[in-house]
Design a protein around this motif. Structure first.
Motif, PDB file in Angstrom:
ATOM      1  N   ARG A   9       0.967  -1.141   0.023  1.00 17.12           N
ATOM      2  CA  ARG A   9       0.050  -0.043  -0.080  1.00 17.12           C
ATOM      3  C   ARG A   9       0.879   1.216  -0.048  1.00 17.12           C
ATOM      4  O   ARG A   9       1.848   1.250   0.849  1.00 17.12           O
ATOM      5  CB  ARG A   9      -0.974  -0.060   1.251  1.00 17.12           C
ATOM      6  CG  ARG A   9      -2.031  -0.952   1.212  1.00 17.12           C
ATOM      7  CD  ARG A   9      -3.353  -0.451   2.088  1.00 17.12           C
ATOM      8  NE  ARG A   9      -4.209  -1.278   1.791  1.00 17.12           N
ATOM      9  CZ  ARG A   9      -5.349  -1.145   0.790  1.00 17.12           C
ATOM     10  NH1 ARG A   9      -5.340  -0.158   0.045  1.00 17.12           N
ATOM     11  NH2 ARG A   9      -6.266  -2.168   0.834  1.00 17.12           N
ATOM     12  N   LYS A  62       3.079   7.435 -14.410  1.00 18.91           N
ATOM     13  CA  LYS A  62       1.823   6.748 -13.804  1.00 18.91           C
ATOM     14  C   LYS A  62       1.508   6.585 -12.292  1.00 18.91           C
ATOM     15  O   LYS A  62       0.411   6.835 -12.007  1.00 18.91           O
ATOM     16  CB  LYS A  62       2.011   5.316 -14.507  1.00 18.91           C
ATOM     17  CG  LYS A  62       0.931   4.310 -14.302  1.00 18.91           C
ATOM     18  CD  LYS A  62       1.099   2.809 -14.950  1.00 18.91           C
ATOM     19  CE  LYS A  62      -0.207   2.105 -14.625  1.00 18.91           C
ATOM     20  NZ  LYS A  62      -1.350   2.608 -15.800  1.00 18.91           N
ATOM     21  N   LEU A  63       2.718   6.521 -11.651  1.00 23.91           N
ATOM     22  CA  LEU A  63       2.419   6.406 -10.294  1.00 23.91           C
ATOM     23  C   LEU A  63       1.763   7.780  -9.817  1.00 23.91           C
ATOM     24  O   LEU A  63       0.759   7.846  -8.757  1.00 23.91           O
ATOM     25  CB  LEU A  63       3.665   6.022  -9.390  1.00 23.91           C
ATOM     26  CG  LEU A  63       3.729   6.017  -8.037  1.00 23.91           C
ATOM     27  CD1 LEU A  63       2.619   5.047  -7.431  1.00 23.91           C
ATOM     28  CD2 LEU A  63       5.006   6.119  -7.369  1.00 23.91           C
ATOM     29  N   GLU A  66      -2.135   8.464 -11.426  1.00 22.42           N
ATOM     30  CA  GLU A  66      -3.080   7.749 -11.334  1.00 22.42           C
ATOM     31  C   GLU A  66      -3.197   7.055  -9.917  1.00 22.42           C
ATOM     32  O   GLU A  66      -4.204   6.371  -9.614  1.00 22.42           O
ATOM     33  CB  GLU A  66      -2.886   6.227 -12.310  1.00 22.42           C
ATOM     34  CG  GLU A  66      -2.929   6.988 -13.702  1.00 22.42           C
ATOM     35  CD  GLU A  66      -2.919   5.704 -14.773  1.00 22.42           C
ATOM     36  OE1 GLU A  66      -2.994   4.630 -14.478  1.00 22.42           O
ATOM     37  OE2 GLU A  66      -2.420   5.931 -16.028  1.00 22.42           O
ATOM     38  N   TYR A  67      -2.320   7.218  -9.031  1.00 23.89           N
ATOM     39  CA  TYR A  67      -2.292   6.466  -7.651  1.00 23.89           C
ATOM     40  C   TYR A  67      -2.077   7.837  -6.559  1.00 23.89           C
ATOM     41  O   TYR A  67      -1.516   8.703  -7.035  1.00 23.89           O
ATOM     42  CB  TYR A  67      -1.288   5.466  -7.490  1.00 23.89           C
ATOM     43  CG  TYR A  67      -1.729   4.558  -8.566  1.00 23.89           C
ATOM     44  CD1 TYR A  67      -2.875   3.423  -8.031  1.00 23.89           C
ATOM     45  CD2 TYR A  67      -0.971   4.470  -9.707  1.00 23.89           C
ATOM     46  CE1 TYR A  67      -2.935   2.214  -9.192  1.00 23.89           C
ATOM     47  CE2 TYR A  67      -1.462   3.273 -10.658  1.00 23.89           C
ATOM     48  CZ  TYR A  67      -2.028   2.262 -10.463  1.00 23.89           C
ATOM     49  OH  TYR A  67      -2.555   1.206 -11.259  1.00 23.89           O
ATOM     50  N   GLN A  68      -2.607   7.118  -5.426  1.00 27.28           N
ATOM     51  CA  GLN A  68      -2.378   7.937  -4.259  1.00 27.28           C
ATOM     52  C   GLN A  68      -2.338   7.463  -2.997  1.00 27.28           C
ATOM     53  O   GLN A  68      -2.281   6.010  -2.836  1.00 27.28           O
ATOM     54  CB  GLN A  68      -3.605   9.231  -4.071  1.00 27.28           C
ATOM     55  CG  GLN A  68      -4.970   8.265  -3.869  1.00 27.28           C
ATOM     56  CD  GLN A  68      -6.272   9.092  -3.611  1.00 27.28           C
ATOM     57  OE1 GLN A  68      -6.124  10.375  -3.940  1.00 27.28           O
ATOM     58  NE2 GLN A  68      -7.429   8.491  -3.573  1.00 27.28           N
ATOM     59  N   ASP A  71      -3.599   3.795  -1.634  1.00 26.22           N
ATOM     60  CA  ASP A  71      -3.797   2.742  -2.925  1.00 26.22           C
ATOM     61  C   ASP A  71      -3.007   1.408  -2.806  1.00 26.22           C
ATOM     62  O   ASP A  71      -1.805   1.451  -2.334  1.00 26.22           O
ATOM     63  CB  ASP A  71      -3.693   3.203  -4.040  1.00 26.22           C
ATOM     64  CG  ASP A  71      -4.674   4.362  -4.553  1.00 26.22           C
ATOM     65  OD1 ASP A  71      -5.564   4.495  -3.920  1.00 26.22           O
ATOM     66  OD2 ASP A  71      -4.429   5.039  -5.528  1.00 26.22           O
ATOM     67  N   LEU A  73      -1.153  -1.695  -4.524  1.00 30.36           N
ATOM     68  CA  LEU A  73      -0.483  -2.291  -5.632  1.00 30.36           C
ATOM     69  C   LEU A  73       0.261  -3.508  -5.632  1.00 30.36           C
ATOM     70  O   LEU A  73       0.696  -3.933  -4.475  1.00 30.36           O
ATOM     71  CB  LEU A  73       0.382  -1.262  -6.019  1.00 30.36           C
ATOM     72  CG  LEU A  73       0.411   0.385  -6.020  1.00 30.36           C
ATOM     73  CD1 LEU A  73       1.405   1.085  -6.154  1.00 30.36           C
ATOM     74  CD2 LEU A  73      -0.572   0.510  -7.444  1.00 30.36           C
ATOM     75  N   PRO A 104      -2.524  -2.197 -10.191  1.00 32.14           N
ATOM     76  CA  PRO A 104      -3.487  -2.206  -9.210  1.00 32.14           C
ATOM     77  C   PRO A 104      -3.456  -3.644  -8.655  1.00 32.14           C
ATOM     78  O   PRO A 104      -3.413  -4.483  -9.210  1.00 32.14           O
ATOM     79  CB  PRO A 104      -4.521  -1.751  -9.668  1.00 32.14           C
ATOM     80  CG  PRO A 104      -4.574  -1.951 -11.186  1.00 32.14           C
ATOM     81  CD  PRO A 104      -3.270  -1.659 -11.447  1.00 32.14           C
TER      82      PRO A 104
END
Length: 107
Positions: A9, A62-63, A66-68, A71, A73, A104
């Motif tokens: 995470r 991308k990281l 698109e993610y926070q 999240d 992975l 993801p």
């Protein structure tokens, strides 16, 4: 170093450094890998293993887009262990994760 798979995470907002000259973009984030073990036939959650993740190139873009924080992975990468010393002279260990790719976590 061998490439391994980790379920993690994101534990901090990724810090992004854009590409400059011949250097690729890079993103840094703390990630936590959950740990558990069996105690008396039951799975018990343990403290997570924290790693300093470094993601380069298009994966860094991308990281950060698109993610926070929080999240989940699935990450493929290589780990590197370090022993450092704090201001008081006490040694501590750190684990760096050189990310080769991720996606993801569906679970």
């Amino acid at each position: 170093m061998a490439v391994e798979m980790f379920r993690v995470r994101i534990g901090s907002e990724p810090r992004y450094l854009p590409a400059t000259g011949d250097k690729k973009a890079v993103a840094y984030a703390r990630v936590a890998e959950p740990q558990s073990k069996q105690v008396d036939g039951q799975w018990v959650e343990q403290d997570p293993v924290w790693m300093d993740a470094a993601v380069r190139g298009g994966w860094a873009d991308k990281l950060t887009t698109e993610y926070q924080n929080g999240d989940a992975l699935i990450v493929f990468g290589e780990t590197e262990r370090h022993v450092k010393e704090n201001a008081e002279g006490k040694e501590f260990r750190t684990l760096k994760l050189h990310v080769k790719g991720f996606g993801p976590d569906p679970l």
